[in-house]
Design a protein around this motif. Structure first.
Motif, PDB file in Angstrom:
ATOM      1  N   LEU A  92       0.826  -1.206   0.000  1.00 28.12           N
ATOM      2  CA  LEU A  92       0.000   0.000   0.000  1.00 28.12           C
ATOM      3  C   LEU A  92       0.861   1.257   0.000  1.00 28.12           C
ATOM      4  O   LEU A  92       0.579   2.217  -0.741  1.00 28.12           O
ATOM      5  N   LEU A  93       1.912   1.258   0.806  1.00 33.96           N
ATOM      6  CA  LEU A  93       2.795   2.421   0.864  1.00 33.96           C
ATOM      7  C   LEU A  93       3.494   2.658  -0.470  1.00 33.96           C
ATOM      8  O   LEU A  93       3.542   3.783  -0.970  1.00 33.96           O
ATOM      9  N   ALA A  94       4.027   1.599  -1.054  1.00 36.82           N
ATOM     10  CA  ALA A  94       4.720   1.737  -2.339  1.00 36.82           C
ATOM     11  C   ALA A  94       3.757   2.171  -3.438  1.00 36.82           C
ATOM     12  O   ALA A  94       4.080   3.027  -4.271  1.00 36.82           O
ATOM     13  N   SER A  97       0.040   3.839   7.585  1.00 38.06           N
ATOM     14  CA  SER A  97      -0.160   3.651   6.135  1.00 38.06           C
ATOM     15  C   SER A  97      -1.586   4.003   5.735  1.00 38.06           C
ATOM     16  O   SER A  97      -1.819   4.607   4.684  1.00 38.06           O
ATOM     17  N   TRP A  98      -2.559   3.658   6.577  1.00 39.77           N
ATOM     18  CA  TRP A  98      -3.951   4.020   6.291  1.00 39.77           C
ATOM     19  C   TRP A  98      -4.131   5.535   6.340  1.00 39.77           C
ATOM     20  O   TRP A  98      -4.793   6.122   5.477  1.00 39.77           O
ATOM     21  N   LEU A  99      -3.527   6.162   7.350  1.00 39.52           N
ATOM     22  CA  LEU A  99      -3.630   7.617   7.477  1.00 39.52           C
ATOM     23  C   LEU A  99      -3.003   8.307   6.274  1.00 39.52           C
ATOM     24  O   LEU A  99      -3.561   9.285   5.744  1.00 39.52           O
ATOM     25  N   SER A 132       7.234   9.595  -4.116  1.00 40.98           N
ATOM     26  CA  SER A 132       7.275   8.132  -4.245  1.00 40.98           C
ATOM     27  C   SER A 132       8.443   7.563  -3.454  1.00 40.98           C
ATOM     28  O   SER A 132       8.336   6.487  -2.847  1.00 40.98           O
ATOM     29  N   GLY A 133       9.560   8.288  -3.418  1.00 40.94           N
ATOM     30  CA  GLY A 133      10.699   7.849  -2.617  1.00 40.94           C
ATOM     31  C   GLY A 133      10.388   7.884  -1.125  1.00 40.94           C
ATOM     32  O   GLY A 133      10.780   6.982  -0.381  1.00 40.94           O
ATOM     33  N   GLY A 146       7.849   2.192   3.538  1.00 39.10           N
ATOM     34  CA  GLY A 146       7.484   0.806   3.270  1.00 39.10           C
ATOM     35  C   GLY A 146       8.650  -0.143   3.440  1.00 39.10           C
ATOM     36  O   GLY A 146       8.507  -1.246   3.989  1.00 39.10           O
ATOM     37  N   GLY A 147       9.828   0.281   2.977  1.00 40.32           N
ATOM     38  CA  GLY A 147      11.021  -0.549   3.139  1.00 40.32           C
ATOM     39  C   GLY A 147      11.404  -0.720   4.592  1.00 40.32           C
ATOM     40  O   GLY A 147      11.822  -1.810   5.019  1.00 40.32           O
TER      41      GLY A 147
END
Length: 296
Positions: free
Chosen positions: A14-16, A148-150, A196-197, A203-204
């Motif tokens: 989701l994050l990526a 991640s949802w927020l 995106s980074g 996410g990483g």
């Protein structure tokens, strides 16, 4: 529980995907999500190993991931290289560089596990954690999951409710209109690459901190699946949330299906492990068919 595991698995996807959505809407899809996730996961472990601080690890991951995104943006937008070739090169660079640097920092090219560092604490949500099924699925996750949802809802607000979002979408739909108003589309594309980074760095971090270790090529195609999620989710933040959950559920089911009860049907283990990737292939076909129907 499968639903609980699915939510954990969907988090880096989701994050990526959310980060990649910004670049997609700008008209320059960043296909280096796989490499950005991997390099974020690696430098998280490096920073935590040397500082003992999880916050430092997350910050390092974000900074390094943004730096690699800046290189991709400069090569693509300023030097006018092909965005797909540049993204593929970044993925290959990340895969090779993390192994080489692992030998340098940890004296191993294999798995490196953190020692003396507590795993990510989980948050039990009052009242919700008492609800059968739903409580077990939604409660008891780390801060990364809820963040991640927020971030998805913040991304939705930025994309649809701010001047930046309007102009970002115009970059992908009608960049000439922006130019006529004296606005440079590449300025917003630069911002999209950096965003995106940022998302992939977080996410990483989750990937490596969740298990307390770095494993070579631990992303295992998650960045590529995130690209599919962008289109399966209709290029909309809330659509990404649903699509990421579907892939997380498929991955969780493949892990569950390896249990003894399921294996009594003599289903090959390799087929079970391939379920998420088969779903990815099916999703690509599905999205392609829908796109063709819309064009007719």
């Amino acid at each position: 529980m499968i639903l609980h595991s699915a939510i954990i698995i969907m988090t880096p996807l989701l994050l990526a995907a959310t980060g990649g959505l910004f670049s997609e809407l700008s008209g320059k899809l960043n296909i280096a999500l796989e490499g950005l996730l991997l390099i974020g996961a690696f430098f998280t472990i490096v920073a935590v190993h040397y500082t003992g601080n999880i916050t430092a690890g997350i910050a390092s991951a974000v900074l390094v991931s943004i730096a690699l995104s800046a290189i991709i943006a400069y090569t693509t937008l300023n030097l006018r290289s092909n965005v797909f070739i540049t993204g593929l090169a970044a993925n290959l660079l990340a895969a090779g560089m993390t192994i080489v640097l692992s030998q340098r920092f940890f004296n191993t090219r294999g798995v490196f596990a953190l020692r003396g560092i507590d795993i990510l604490p989980v948050i039990n949500i009052p009242f919700i954690n008492r609800i059968p099924v739903i409580g077990e699925a939604l409660s008891g996750h780390s801060l990364f999951v809820y963040a991640s949802w927020l971030l998805v809802f913040i991304a939705r607000m930025v994309i649809y409710k701010t001047p930046f979002g309007y102009r970002l979408r115009a970059c992908g739909k009608n960049p000439a209109a922006l130019v006529s108003f004296g606005i440079k589309p590449d300025t917003y594309r630069w911002a999209a690459f950096l965003i995106s980074g940022f998302f992939c760095g977080i996410g990483g971090s989750f990937l490596s901190l969740n298990i307390g270790a770095f494993v070579p090529n631990m992303t295992a195609g998650k960045g590529w699946i995130a690209l599919v999620i962008i289109f399966l989710g209709g290029r909309k933040p809330l659509g990404l949330l649903a699509a990421a959950f579907i892939f997380g559920l498929a991955d969780a089911f493949s892990n569950y299906a390896q249990g003894a009860q399921f294996m009594r049907f003599n289903v090959p283990a390799d087929f079970i492990l391939a379920i998420p990737y088969l779903l990815t292939f099916a999703a690509i076909v599905f999205v392609s068919v829908l796109s063709l129907k819309k064009k007719r």
